[in-house]
Design an enzyme around this catalytic site. Structure first.
Site, short mmCIF file in Angstrom:
data_model
loop_
_atom_site.label_atom_id
_atom_site.label_comp_id
_atom_site.label_asym_id
_atom_site.label_seq_id
_atom_site.Cartn_x
_atom_site.Cartn_y
_atom_site.Cartn_z
CB THR A 199 9.04 -4.87 -4.08
OG1 THR A 199 7.85 -4.09 -4.30
CG2 THR A 199 9.46 -4.72 -2.63
CE LYS A 209 5.65 -2.49 -1.67
NZ LYS A 209 5.76 -3.15 -2.98
CE LYS A 251 10.13 -9.86 -3.43
NZ LYS A 251 10.04 -8.48 -4.02
#
Length: 300
Positions: free
Chosen positions: A107, A182, A250
């Site tokens: 990711t 995502k 994050k």
């Protein structure tokens, strides 16, 4: 014998870079499906453990792991890690043969996906950004959702191999689209977990039987994966179920940075990110994302 020979012809030479909580089982599923897997991990002991469990071999660098592989998978922490294992010293991009496909399950930002795709094109191999959703449990069960960005022909060639660890694989558009999808996933989850935390806390404060409440509302419009899988552990004060707060922050930082570029408004996401910062300050860096409940309990 004929069926076995056909199966062997369909098996590929695969490399997998990064054996974290996600990559370790994902690489295992590739091996269990019969692919010839070479792994690389910064901590060699973990790579040796993986080989002892699943067979195959481990390589000393990403470059060596990628040599001769038809498909090179990668699942590391962030943009910096990804750039290091691909373009850095001993990076995978130095070892990939023309015509191979690099599949990035990290990711990361859409920006680095496009950067790496450009590098791949210059060296005559292909690139797919393919972040995953489903957490550690999904990785262990081979039931991940994979959001892919790239060329359709490349996607179709890689899809049967990706499906070794997935229940859903979708091509979302050109390179970078997987990472953008995502981001949408994480934006939605952030709001869902905060809403679930507030709902459970409200039910407790109102003197309701939370189990009965969830049993009823989970059959209606409030139903979600988070509700079905996390309500009970949240009421039991258990927050050790995989995807950590550090990693969520994050991911949300990537979402908020991208929003600055495309102009999207993310007020709830920004607020929940702040709440996760407070969870970190409480010592919850490694708690799972449902620990937003813990924050409400502290301030109630």
């Amino acid at each position: 014998m004929a069926a076995q020979s056909k199966r062997e012809r369909n098996m590929a030479k695969v490399a997998f870079i990064g054996l974290g909580v996600m990559g370790y089982p994902m690489a295992g599923h590739l091996a269990h499906r019969g692919h010839k897997v070479t792994v690389y991990n910064r901590t060699q002991d973990k790579a040796e453990k993986w080989v002892a469990e699943h067979g195959g071999r481990h390589a000393p660098t990403p470059e060596h792991a990628a040599e001769g592989a038809e498909f090179v998978f990668c699942c590391v922490g962030n943009d910096e890690d990804l750039r290091s294992v691909t373009l850095g010293r001993g990076g995978a991009f130095k070892g990939i043969a023309p015509g191979a496909i690099f599949i990035d399950n990290t990711t990361a930002s859409a920006e680095i996906a496009r950067e790496l795709a450009h590098e791949a094109h210059a060296h005559r191999f292909c690139f797919l950004d393919a972040p995953v959703s489903g957490g550690q449990a999904g990785a262990e069960k081979g039931q991940l959702t994979v959001m892919v960005g790239g060329e359709p022909k490349v996607f179709e060639k890689a899809r049967p191999v990706i499906e070794c660890y997935a229940k859903m694989v979708g091509l979302m558009g050109p390179v970078g689209s997987g990472q953008l999808t995502k981001m949408v996933n994480q934006i939605c989850i952030a709001g869902l977990v905060q809403g679930l935390s507030e709902g459970i806390n409200f039910a407790q404060k109102a003197g309701l039987d939370v189990e009965k409440v969830v049993d009823v509302i989970s059959k209606g419009a409030a139903q979600s994966w988070q509700m079905e899988n996390r309500w009970k552990t949240m009421t039991e004060d258990h927050y050790d179920h995989g995807f950590a707060v550090d990693w969520m922050r994050k991911d949300l930082a990537i979402c908020l940075d991208e929003a600055k570029t495309n102009g999207a408004l993310l007020p709830v996401t920004a607020l929940v990110d702040q709440f996760y910062g407070e969870v970190q300050a409480m010592g919850g860096k490694r708690w799972d994302t449902s620990s937003l409940m813990k924050r409400l309990q502290k301030f109630n």
